[in-house]
Design a protein around this motif. Structure first.
Motif, PDB file in Angstrom:
ATOM      1  N   GLN A 197     -34.603  32.361  38.467  1.00  0.00           N
ATOM      2  CA  GLN A 197     -34.062  31.096  37.980  1.00  0.00           C
ATOM      3  C   GLN A 197     -33.196  31.431  36.784  1.00  0.00           C
ATOM      4  N   ALA A 198     -31.901  31.185  36.932  1.00  0.00           N
ATOM      5  CA  ALA A 198     -30.949  31.569  35.894  1.00  0.00           C
ATOM      6  C   ALA A 198     -30.734  30.436  34.892  1.00  0.00           C
ATOM      7  N   GLY A 199     -30.034  30.777  33.816  1.00  0.00           N
ATOM      8  CA  GLY A 199     -29.619  29.763  32.846  1.00  0.00           C
ATOM      9  C   GLY A 199     -30.543  29.652  31.653  1.00  0.00           C
ATOM     10  N   VAL A 200     -29.957  29.683  30.457  1.00  0.00           N
ATOM     11  CA  VAL A 200     -30.736  29.554  29.220  1.00  0.00           C
ATOM     12  C   VAL A 200     -31.058  28.090  28.948  1.00  0.00           C
ATOM     13  N   ARG A 201     -30.047  27.223  28.992  1.00  0.00           N
ATOM     14  CA  ARG A 201     -30.270  25.820  28.617  1.00  0.00           C
ATOM     15  C   ARG A 201     -31.168  25.078  29.606  1.00  0.00           C
ATOM     16  N   TYR A 202     -31.060  25.414  30.888  1.00  0.00           N
ATOM     17  CA  TYR A 202     -31.872  24.747  31.906  1.00  0.00           C
ATOM     18  C   TYR A 202     -33.360  25.036  31.705  1.00  0.00           C
ATOM     19  N   SER A 203     -33.670  26.162  31.041  1.00  0.00           N
ATOM     20  CA  SER A 203     -35.076  26.501  30.820  1.00  0.00           C
ATOM     21  C   SER A 203     -35.737  25.524  29.851  1.00  0.00           C
ATOM     22  N   GLU A 240     -35.223  22.292  30.139  1.00  0.00           N
ATOM     23  CA  GLU A 240     -35.482  21.107  30.960  1.00  0.00           C
ATOM     24  C   GLU A 240     -36.532  21.349  32.040  1.00  0.00           C
ATOM     25  N   ASN A 241     -36.527  22.540  32.629  1.00  0.00           N
ATOM     26  CA  ASN A 241     -37.385  22.787  33.783  1.00  0.00           C
ATOM     27  C   ASN A 241     -38.097  24.138  33.664  1.00  0.00           C
ATOM     28  N   PRO A 242     -39.014  24.262  32.712  1.00  0.00           N
ATOM     29  CA  PRO A 242     -39.673  25.560  32.502  1.00  0.00           C
ATOM     30  C   PRO A 242     -40.460  26.054  33.713  1.00  0.00           C
ATOM     31  N   ASP A 243     -41.006  25.118  34.515  1.00  0.00           N
ATOM     32  CA  ASP A 243     -41.807  25.520  35.680  1.00  0.00           C
ATOM     33  C   ASP A 243     -41.042  26.457  36.601  1.00  0.00           C
ATOM     34  N   ALA A 244     -39.745  26.168  36.808  1.00  0.00           N
ATOM     35  CA  ALA A 244     -38.932  26.969  37.729  1.00  0.00           C
ATOM     36  C   ALA A 244     -38.840  28.413  37.268  1.00  0.00           C
ATOM     37  N   TYR A 245     -38.851  28.637  35.960  1.00  0.00           N
ATOM     38  CA  TYR A 245     -38.706  29.979  35.407  1.00  0.00           C
ATOM     39  C   TYR A 245     -39.991  30.794  35.580  1.00  0.00           C
ATOM     40  N   ILE A 282     -31.959  29.817  48.586  1.00  0.00           N
ATOM     41  CA  ILE A 282     -30.841  28.851  48.548  1.00  0.00           C
ATOM     42  C   ILE A 282     -31.236  27.615  47.738  1.00  0.00           C
ATOM     43  N   ASN A 283     -31.741  27.805  46.529  1.00  0.00           N
ATOM     44  CA  ASN A 283     -32.131  26.626  45.738  1.00  0.00           C
ATOM     45  C   ASN A 283     -30.890  25.874  45.247  1.00  0.00           C
ATOM     46  N   ASP A 284     -31.104  24.646  44.806  1.00  0.00           N
ATOM     47  CA  ASP A 284     -29.968  23.772  44.478  1.00  0.00           C
ATOM     48  C   ASP A 284     -29.692  23.714  42.975  1.00  0.00           C
ATOM     49  N   TYR A 285     -30.029  24.776  42.260  1.00  0.00           N
ATOM     50  CA  TYR A 285     -29.711  24.832  40.820  1.00  0.00           C
ATOM     51  C   TYR A 285     -28.214  24.636  40.610  1.00  0.00           C
ATOM     52  N   TYR A 286     -27.403  25.193  41.505  1.00  0.00           N
ATOM     53  CA  TYR A 286     -25.978  24.857  41.547  1.00  0.00           C
ATOM     54  C   TYR A 286     -25.565  24.690  43.004  1.00  0.00           C
ATOM     55  N   ASP A 287     -24.339  24.296  43.236  1.00  0.00           N
ATOM     56  CA  ASP A 287     -23.807  23.946  44.551  1.00  0.00           C
ATOM     57  C   ASP A 287     -24.209  24.937  45.647  1.00  0.00           C
ATOM     58  N   VAL A 288     -25.036  24.462  46.583  1.00  0.00           N
ATOM     59  CA  VAL A 288     -25.497  25.349  47.660  1.00  0.00           C
ATOM     60  C   VAL A 288     -24.358  25.728  48.607  1.00  0.00           C
ATOM     61  N   VAL A 315     -37.046  43.986  20.714  1.00  0.00           N
ATOM     62  CA  VAL A 315     -36.713  42.774  21.497  1.00  0.00           C
ATOM     63  C   VAL A 315     -37.944  41.874  21.662  1.00  0.00           C
ATOM     64  N   ASP A 316     -38.643  41.657  20.581  1.00  0.00           N
ATOM     65  CA  ASP A 316     -39.864  40.848  20.637  1.00  0.00           C
ATOM     66  C   ASP A 316     -39.686  39.436  20.101  1.00  0.00           C
ATOM     67  N   HIS A 317     -38.435  38.982  19.962  1.00  0.00           N
ATOM     68  CA  HIS A 317     -38.205  37.629  19.444  1.00  0.00           C
ATOM     69  C   HIS A 317     -37.219  36.863  20.316  1.00  0.00           C
ATOM     70  N   PRO A 318     -37.583  36.618  21.596  1.00  0.00           N
ATOM     71  CA  PRO A 318     -36.693  35.835  22.463  1.00  0.00           C
ATOM     72  C   PRO A 318     -36.557  34.412  21.936  1.00  0.00           C
ATOM     73  N   VAL A 319     -35.379  33.812  22.134  1.00  0.00           N
ATOM     74  CA  VAL A 319     -35.161  32.456  21.616  1.00  0.00           C
ATOM     75  C   VAL A 319     -35.021  31.427  22.745  1.00  0.00           C
ATOM     76  N   SER A 320     -35.384  31.809  23.966  1.00  0.00           N
ATOM     77  CA  SER A 320     -35.429  30.860  25.084  1.00  0.00           C
ATOM     78  C   SER A 320     -36.515  31.317  26.046  1.00  0.00           C
ATOM     79  N   LEU A 321     -37.015  30.387  26.858  1.00  0.00           N
ATOM     80  CA  LEU A 321     -38.020  30.752  27.851  1.00  0.00           C
ATOM     81  C   LEU A 321     -37.423  31.716  28.878  1.00  0.00           C
ATOM     82  N   TYR A 322     -36.161  31.504  29.225  1.00  0.00           N
ATOM     83  CA  TYR A 322     -35.480  32.416  30.151  1.00  0.00           C
ATOM     84  C   TYR A 322     -35.560  33.847  29.619  1.00  0.00           C
ATOM     85  N   ALA A 323     -35.227  34.030  28.346  1.00  0.00           N
ATOM     86  CA  ALA A 323     -35.280  35.362  27.734  1.00  0.00           C
ATOM     87  C   ALA A 323     -36.705  35.914  27.752  1.00  0.00           C
ATOM     88  N   ALA A 324     -37.673  35.045  27.491  1.00  0.00           N
ATOM     89  CA  ALA A 324     -39.074  35.481  27.476  1.00  0.00           C
ATOM     90  C   ALA A 324     -39.505  35.977  28.859  1.00  0.00           C
TER      91      ALA A 324
END
Length: 343
Positions: A97-103, A105-110, A44-50, A156-165
């Motif tokens: 941990q979902a979301g491309v753009r949030y990765s 800001e907060n890479p640790d969560a991913y 139940i993390n607070d990435y969006y409305d719990v 698929v060896d060229h991800p463009v976000s940490l989320y994708a990686a």
């Protein structure tokens, strides 16, 4: 090799991580309605409305065979304990941990959730053998792939976000564990899932929020309608039906690991999707809805197009998503107005 499609096995115990999440909730509900035993884990993390997560769980609680556990998959001791106590036969790892753009800001969560958490799931399956491990990958692994539609055999060896990686790393980890420990595993590359009770961080949900707050929406396509972003929007019911069909159909190859796209196989221009959402909301509230739009450059980590080839999924379990965006967005609009009591 074609899988012989088998119906869901109601005698099995299903462990679903991320059970309070969008896909996790709908999959849990579908299995519980068929009389299956479901162990749901969510932090139940607070990435969006719990409150939305608790609302989903509240709808699952009346089912006698649902056991809800609050916990984080990055806690290895807790995960091992759950496997030892409940002995799940089929595991569906949707916690991430979902979301491309949030990765950005907060890479640790991913790394914590998507990499360490998934490693813990694999270790638990290693020491507590399961019939099938199904896990969430993402269409983001295709990066800025120009070849469409995207096929599972594409590079698929060229991800463009940490989320994708992190999602690509999940596929590699699962492949390795399948090879070493013969864990039957299936990765699912989801393509832009939408629908009622969805994720508020997704564009269609955010656009609707902005409208009812009287705020403009931001569209990251430079206002270039000719070369607009394309997305393979996939309705939630199609997603969970595809997952359900795969649960009892574990791969049996020498290396029992497979990856499937689950997408609509019918990409839409972002602006067409937005116009369809405006029409759906107009119909629900009985007056014309037009978003106030601000156009901005594409964001880092975003890709210009997502487009799934679903041939492998169709061949494996005879399923292809069919819900149109008109139908899907109308259901979302009706739910949103009812849930948030807006006019």
């Amino acid at each position: 090799m074609r899988l012989d499609y088998k119906e869901i096995d109601k005698t099995k115990t299903y462990l679903i991580t991320g059970a309070a999440g969008f896909i996790g909730y709908f999959l849990s509900k579908l299995l519980l309605e068929q009389g299956c035993r479901v162990i749901g884990v969510d932090n139940i993390n607070d990435y969006y409305d719990v409150n939305l997560k608790y609302a989903r769980l509240k709808l699952l609680k009346p089912f006698e065979k649902f056991i809800s556990i609050k916990g984080d998959i990055s806690d290895k001791a807790m995960i091992m304990k759950i496997f030892e106590e409940y002995k799940p036969n089929i595991v569906v790892n949707l916690a991430a941990q979902a979301g491309v753009r949030y990765s950005l800001e907060n890479p640790d969560a991913y790394i914590q959730s998507n990499t360490i958490g998934f490693y813990n799931i694999l270790e638990a399956c290693r020491y507590n053998p399961v019939n099938h491990l199904v896990y969430a990958s993402s269409s983001s692994v295709y990066g800025a792939n120009k070849k469409v539609p995207f096929e599972e055999t594409d590079f698929v060896d060229h991800p463009v976000s940490l989320y994708a990686a992190t999602k690509k790393s999940n596929e590699l980890m699962a492949h390795t564990y399948s090879h070493l420990y013969k864990i039957p595993a299936t990765g699912l590359r989801f393509f832009t899932v939408y629908g009622p009770m969805g994720r508020p961080d997704m564009a269609y949900f955010g656009f609707t929020d902005k409208y009812f707050k009287g705020e403009p929406i931001r569209i990251f396509n430079n206002g270039d309608f000719e070369n607009d972003l394309y997305r393979d929007f996939t309705y939630i019911d199609d997603i969970v039906e595809g997952v359900e069909r795969l649960l009892s159909n574990a791969p049996t190859d020498a290396i029992p690991h497979r990856v499937f796209n689950i997408g609509n196989n019918s990409p839409e221009k972002l602006m067409v999707f937005i116009e369809t959402l405006e029409k759906a909301l107009s119909k629900t509230i009985g007056r014309e809805v037009v978003f106030d739009k601000i156009f901005e450059p594409i964001k880092a980590g975003d890709v210009p197009a997502t487009y799934a080839s679903t041939d492998l999924l169709q061949e494996a379990v005879g399923f292809k998503p069919e819900t149109s965006i008109e139908e899907g967005l109308q259901r979302f609009a009706d739910w949103y107005v009812e849930y948030y009591k807006v006019k």
